[in-house]
Motif scaffolding. Structure first.
Motif, PDB file in Angstrom:
ATOM      1  N   UNK A 191       1.445  -1.337   0.154  1.00 17.58           N
ATOM      2  CA  UNK A 191      -0.054  -0.445  -0.038  1.00 17.58           C
ATOM      3  C   UNK A 191       1.287   1.315  -0.230  1.00 17.58           C
ATOM      4  N   UNK A 192       2.141   1.319   0.381  1.00 21.29           N
ATOM      5  CA  UNK A 192       3.221   2.487   0.738  1.00 21.29           C
ATOM      6  C   UNK A 192       3.188   2.069  -0.791  1.00 21.29           C
ATOM      7  N   UNK A 193       3.661   1.856  -1.108  1.00 17.61           N
ATOM      8  CA  UNK A 193       4.482   1.809  -2.802  1.00 17.61           C
ATOM      9  C   UNK A 193       3.896   3.148  -4.374  1.00 17.61           C
ATOM     10  N   UNK A 194       5.010   4.367  -4.926  1.00 15.04           N
ATOM     11  CA  UNK A 194       4.032   4.751  -4.578  1.00 15.04           C
ATOM     12  C   UNK A 194       2.722   4.526  -5.972  1.00 15.04           C
ATOM     13  N   UNK A 195       3.391   3.240  -6.968  1.00 16.18           N
ATOM     14  CA  UNK A 195       2.581   2.883  -8.065  1.00 16.18           C
ATOM     15  C   UNK A 195       1.643   2.624  -7.245  1.00 16.18           C
ATOM     16  N   UNK A 196       1.364   1.604  -6.344  1.00 14.49           N
ATOM     17  CA  UNK A 196      -0.069   0.984  -5.583  1.00 14.49           C
ATOM     18  C   UNK A 196      -1.141   2.903  -5.796  1.00 14.49           C
ATOM     19  N   UNK A 197      -0.847   3.617  -4.679  1.00 13.76           N
ATOM     20  CA  UNK A 197      -1.372   4.957  -4.457  1.00 13.76           C
ATOM     21  C   UNK A 197      -0.950   5.443  -5.698  1.00 13.76           C
ATOM     22  N   UNK A 198      -0.867   5.575  -6.642  1.00 16.62           N
ATOM     23  CA  UNK A 198      -1.174   5.789  -7.895  1.00 16.62           C
ATOM     24  C   UNK A 198      -2.298   5.461  -8.970  1.00 16.62           C
ATOM     25  N   UNK A 199      -2.316   4.289  -8.652  1.00 16.08           N
ATOM     26  CA  UNK A 199      -2.728   2.948  -9.025  1.00 16.08           C
ATOM     27  C   UNK A 199      -4.431   3.063  -8.733  1.00 16.08           C
TER      28      UNK A 199
END
Length: 214
Positions: free
Chosen positions: A203-211
């Motif tokens: 959940x803390x991954x930038x790609x996750x937040x962007x997605x």
């Protein structure tokens, strides 16, 4: 794609869901417009059709046809005797079960949601893996799901569940890629990703937040 497909019930591989056996007719024949499954009981007294799972929204209309043998349905407390040839229709939300009174009873189920186009989710392929998932065997389930989506990439739910298992077992890059595949096919899974605890490790991954739009 061929213009037609033919199969005999006895040729279709059986799977088990919470003690009931089913034949994934829709998936086997490549049907996309409606759900169709056969449920079968080897022995008299066996459950043929389970109640809906707690997480099932029961939004589908369901039409049951007893193909072989003899069943007894319970529908919202009403008992319905159903020999071969009997049609039983259940409206959305109906509490229903069926048990066999003869060996080899087989019930055909057709289903769809009123006012909504049918969406093939691939639950037929997921159910056999669910017990291992519940036991926390995430790496094993991820490996098996990877093989499934390689040959059946049309089901976003399988990609989402694969991402969840990969997240749990530390395969971050694969989890993010498969979550993206799920969301690209169905917006439903963008919402699901926002609060599914299986995805907490990524959940803390930038790609996750962007997605998911956070």
């Amino acid at each position: 794609m061929a213009a037609h497909a033919v199969a005999h019930l006895d040729e279709i591989e059986q799977f088990e869901d919470a003690g009931c056996r089913y034949l994934p007719i829709r998936h086997h024949l490549g049907i996309t417009a409606f759900g169709v499954t056969a449920w079968t009981a080897p022995s008299a007294g066996d459950r043929v059709v389970n109640e809906h799972d707690d997480g099932d929204p029961t939004a589908d209309e369901e039409l049951f046809l007893v193909l072989r043998g003899h069943a007894v349905f319970e529908l919202d407390g009403d008992r319905v005797d159903a020999p071969a040839g009997t049609l039983v229709f259940a409206r959305p939300g109906t509490k229903r079960t069926a048990s066999a009174t003869q060996d080899g009873t087989t019930v055909l189920l057709l289903e769809g949601t009123p006012g909504k186009a049918y969406e093939a989710r691939g639950w037929e392929l997921w159910v056999p893996l669910a017990p291992a998932y519940e036991r926390g065997e995430y790496a094993e389930v991820a490996d098996r799901l990877s093989a499934l989506v390689a040959v059946s990439p049309q089901y976003p739910m399988l990609f989402f569940n694969l991402a969840c298992c990969e997240s749990r077992c530390g395969r971050t890059s694969q989890a993010l890629e498969h979550l993206r595949r799920a969301v690209d096919v169905s917006e439903e899974f963008r919402g699901s990703a926002k609060d599914d605890p299986d995805l907490d490790p990524i959940r803390g991954e930038p790609a996750f937040r962007q997605l998911i739009g956070e």
